[in-house]
Design an enzyme around this catalytic site. Structure first.
Site, PDB file in Angstrom:
ATOM      1  N   ASP A 362       3.514   8.033   0.655  1.00  0.00           N
ATOM      2  CA  ASP A 362       3.265   9.145   1.567  1.00  0.00           C
ATOM      3  C   ASP A 362       3.166  10.487   0.831  1.00  0.00           C
ATOM      4  O   ASP A 362       3.478  11.540   1.395  1.00  0.00           O
ATOM      5  CB  ASP A 362       4.360   9.228   2.641  1.00  0.00           C
ATOM      6  CG  ASP A 362       3.894  10.039   3.851  1.00  0.00           C
ATOM      7  OD1 ASP A 362       2.677  10.123   4.057  1.00  0.00           O
ATOM      8  OD2 ASP A 362       4.751  10.598   4.553  1.00  0.00           O
ATOM      9  N   THR A 366      -3.969   7.961  -1.238  1.00  0.00           N
ATOM     10  CA  THR A 366      -5.181   7.459  -0.593  1.00  0.00           C
ATOM     11  C   THR A 366      -5.953   8.581   0.108  1.00  0.00           C
ATOM     12  O   THR A 366      -7.184   8.557   0.163  1.00  0.00           O
ATOM     13  CB  THR A 366      -4.802   6.353   0.407  1.00  0.00           C
ATOM     14  OG1 THR A 366      -3.995   5.387  -0.251  1.00  0.00           O
ATOM     15  CG2 THR A 366      -6.036   5.672   0.952  1.00  0.00           C
TER      16      THR A 366
END
Length: 850
Positions: A362, A366
């Site tokens: 997190d 990505t």
């Protein structure tokens, strides 16, 4: 006959003293030992007992016959019709009867006639009375002498008969032993004659008819013997005709092929060649010994193994040296070495850099790639986190770059390590508002171990709570120092949401690539590494491959780990078919026989037959190595397992969408095991849940975990019928938490104690009903009747038990609070003194977690 000792009597009878003592004891004659004397009456009683035990009457007569039976067993080898020798058990029984001719010829002893009583005569004178008395005394002395002589004769006759019986028994035993020895000699002579006859017939037998050209080509002669005991007359005539026609041609007998077996004069020391693994049977064959001897040596070493079980190289070396031979370690992977040969004459050309994006979960890895690729990948990930490695070939304005996106969860350590091993540059993503986290430090360690340069991307700089100095300080603790501080690490401050700093990041990456001067040959056989693999319905095994050298094309025979095949089709990350893939380009390859493991090398070979040969060799080697690592059971381990109880375990059948996720989930579940409970992954694989998976789970009493996969229709029907527990997950930590909860439920609860009250003894009373009663005052908490107690004396526990009575004045009560007086009677304990303390406590269970 005068009394003699037992030892002297045994020497006269020529029998052992122990045997004579046993016979005396059986006859009811009690003697103290071998030095005790035995009377004539005891001898007669012993003779009577022996006659009775041999079936004779109490009369002093000799036995008429003696019957002896003997039985002996042996083995002989007999040749069968097929030429094989078989062992036949032979039992020899003998029965001999001996007649006592002296007893048969001896006439019956005449019975003495009863003497008529003398008629009374009238004694007229004293002289006649005196003569009559002298005559009577003389007759009485003569009668006693006759009786004594007769007793001596009977004793001598008995001794003679016993000596004869003993002599006959000894002669019979000697004769039987002689017969047994003669039989053994005859069997040995017959076996030797048969062996000589067989060797002679084998040497003189004609060769089988075969083609003359083949015989000349082979260059040697074979001599064989075919014997048939039940051949028909027609078959015999046909065989004789063939032999006569064959005998017309000259027959050459190769004398060198005849073996002369001789027993070696000294032990033969051999050089035994062993590879990484070898079975017990193969090891025994190479040392020319029986497998039982190898197993015996291993048992003496504390290792249990069967005849077909593979053992590792170290154990085999110890066994070889223990049996007196020399171990020669050989390298068996010559077939592997042929694949590793590379031609260095090919021209090297520049290639795009392979960049791996790593960091904590997190932190926006990505999302950063998503902005670069102008797609929405992060939104499609389960739980917002990446579950497997993604490979992307991106055409940027600054140049071509291949990106590898790795997961950030703690369970994907092995996947991050593989990403660092196949990459050229690592982009370390750190959130500006979160700083360095555990997976961030782990990514730095992987990059350092692979000796790969790091480019730090400080993400989320658009947030108001960002702290760039904190990020730099935290990274400096891990020896990642920015260039503005005099270090060698480039820092780029980006925002995956707004796109700020992306161009500076790409420039830093391409600059680092120019410094590295990345090159690879495009000619020759292609080679690469498997990034990820999965099983898809309708497509079979699908592998994501990063090409490292050469050009991969459809139709090339390939091998990846234990799988082989031919490239049927290739696609890029968008699903578009491609015709070739050069160095540093990721492609999806179809055509392998199965899903290879992530991290396996993919090689292009000359032919598919070569690929199949190498793959089968690797499969056998992997199986033998796995069995050898499991190892033969050690005796101490077996004994410890027998002594310990069974450990509670959770059986799991694991199916995942890709090989990397299956590996990560399997390792994470296995790490949950403790000494009391454990997780056993019965099977793990990729692809949907099938009937075989349900059958395996039903046989092993396991639960099925499906990670991003589902069961097909037939498997769902079986699941309904069998009632197998099937769980589906799309986020890895949810699966780990559920298995951890199952393990926690199997743990035995922990029992804790809590002190609830304390009473002080002020006086002691004696009661006829309860014994010793302590007059107490509760100084803390409360005292309850059903709670256990401890008696303390000078703060030392002297007794632990329960209350027998708790009273307040004359009333029985269940509880007494602090500051209240009461009478306490301790069950089974009367030594309560003034000044003691009675501690009341409670036990309660606390659930444990893994």
């Amino acid at each position: 006959m005068a009394d003699v000792t037992v030892t002297q009597f045994a020497e006269v009878l020529k029998v052992p003293v122990e045997r004579l003592l046993t016979q005396l004891d059986e006859a009811g004659i009690h003697v103290s030992g071998a030095d005790a004397t035995i009377s004539d009456e005891a001898k007669m009683e012993l003779l009577t007992f022996l006659r009775r035990s041999h079936g004779r009457t109490t009369e002093a007569t000799s036995p008429r016959k003696i019957t002896l039976q003997r039985k002996s067993q042996g083995e002989i080898k007999v040749a069968s019709a097929q030429g094989r020798a078989r062992t036949v058990n032979v039992e020899v029984r003998t029965k001999k009867t001996y007649l006592n001719r002296s007893a048969l010829q001896q006439p019956a002893r005449p019975q003495p006639e009863e003497a008529e009583p003398p008629k009374p005569e009238v004694v007229q004178t004293e002289e006649e009375v005196r003569q009559a008395q002298e005559q009577a005394a003389a007759n009485e002395a003569k009668q006693k002498e006759d009786q004594q002589r007769e007793a001596e004769q009977r004793e001598a006759s008995m001794r003679k008969r016993m000596e004869d019986e003993a002599r006959h028994l000894a002669e019979e035993e000697a004769r039987l032993r002689a017969e047994e020895e003669t039989r053994r000699q005859i069997e040995a002579r017959i076996a030797e004659e048969r062996k000589q006859a067989a060797a002679k017939v084998t040497t003189e037998a004609p060769k089988r008819p075969e083609n003359r050209d083949n015989r000349e080509a082979k260059g040697f002669q074979r001599t064989e013997l075919h014997v048939s005991s039940d051949a028909s007359a027609r078959f015999k005539k046909k065989k004789q005709h063939q032999q006569q026609s064959k005998s017309r041609r000259p027959v050459q007998v190769n004398v060198a092929s005849q073996h002369g077996f001789e027993r070696p004069a000294a032990p033969v020391k051999r050089d035994v060649q062993i590879g990484e693994t070898v079975t017990v049977a193969e090891l025994a064959q190479r040392m020319a010994v029986k497998a039982n001897e190898v197993i015996k040596v291993m048992m003496n070493m504390g290792v249990m193994a069967t005849i077909n079980q593979p053992i590792d190289q170290d154990t085999a070396v110890l066994v070889i040296e223990e049996l007196g031979h020399s171990a020669v370690v050989v390298k068996e992977n010559a077939i592997e070495d042929e694949l590793q040969v590379t031609d260095s004459s090919h021209e090297l050309t520049s290639r795009p850099p392979v960049v791996t994006v790593m960091g904590h979960v997190d932190h926006g890895k990505t999302s950063l790639l998503d902005y670069i690729r102008r797609t929405k990948v992060a939104s499609g990930e389960a739980g917002g986190i990446t579950q497997h490695i993604g490979a992307y070939h991106v055409e940027t304005p600054k140049g071509t770059i291949t990106f590898l996106d790795t997961p950030g969860h703690a369970a994907f350590t092995a996947m991050r390590a593989r990403g660092a091993q196949v990459t050229d540059i690592v982009i370390l993503v750190v959130a500006a508002d979160d700083g360095v986290m555990p997976q961030t430090a782990e990514a730095i360690q992987h990059a350092r171990a692979a000796e790969v340069p790091i480019v730090v991307a400080v993400n989320k700089i658009d947030k108001h709570d960002k702290d760039l100095d904190r990020v730099k300080n935290d990274l400096a603790k891990h020896n990642v120092i920015p260039e503005e501080w005099g270090g060698d690490t480039q820092f780029a401050y980006v925002s995956a949401k707004t796109g700020e700093g992306i161009d500076a990041l790409l420039e830093a990456v391409l600059l680092q690539a120019d410094v590295l001067e990345l090159k690879a040959p495009r000619d020759g056989l292609a080679a690469g590494v498997v990034i990820e693999s999965t099983m898809e319905k309708g497509r079979g095994a699908v592998a994501t491959v990063l090409v490292k050298r050469g050009v991969l094309k459809p139709g090339d025979p390939i091998i990846a780990g234990q799988e082989f095949g031919r490239v049927r089709a290739m696609f890029d990350e968008t699903g578009k078919a491609v015709e070739e893939a050069g160095p540093s380009l990721p492609v999806v390859v179809l055509g392998l026989s199965g899903a290879p493991n992530a991290g396996d090398d993919l090689l292009v070979v000359e032919s598919e037959r070569k690929a199949r040969e190498v793959a089968l060799y690797r499969q056998g080697k992997f199986r033998d190595t796995k069995l050898a690592k499991q190892g033969p059971a050690k005796i101490e381990d077996m004994m410890s397992q027998m002594g310990d109880g069974k450990t509670a375990s959770v059986q799991v059948v694991l199916k995942a969408d890709v090989q990397g996720s299956a590996e990560a989930l399997r390792d994470a579940l296995t790490k949950l095991s403790t000494d009391e409970v454990s997780v056993k992954v019965v099977s793990s694989g990729v692809g949907g849940i099938t009937e075989s998976d349900v059958t395996l789970a039903q046989a092993s009493n396991a639960r099925i975990i499906g990670f991003n996969v589902r069961a097909d229709s037939s498997a769902r029907n079986m699941i309904k019928e069998s009632g197998i527990d099937v769980r589906y997950y799309s986020v890895i930590y949810e699966a780990i938490d559920d298995v951890r909860s199952a393990l926690s439920g199997m743990l035995a609860p922990e029992v804790k104690e809590q002190i609830v009250g304390l009473a002080e003894v002020r006086d002691v009373f004696r009661s006829s009903k309860f014994g010793t009663v302590a007059g107490c005052i509760v100084v803390d908490g409360y005292v309850r009747r059903n709670n256990p107690i401890r008696v303390l004396r000078e703060n030392v526990v002297i007794f632990e038990g329960a209350l027998e009575s708790l009273r307040r004045f004359k009333d029985d009560v269940n509880e007494v609070r602090a500051g209240t007086e009461c009478g306490i009677a301790v069950q089974n304990y009367n030594d309560v003194r003034v000044g003691d303390q009675i501690e009341c406590f409670a036990r309660f269970e606390v659930a444990r977690t893994v």
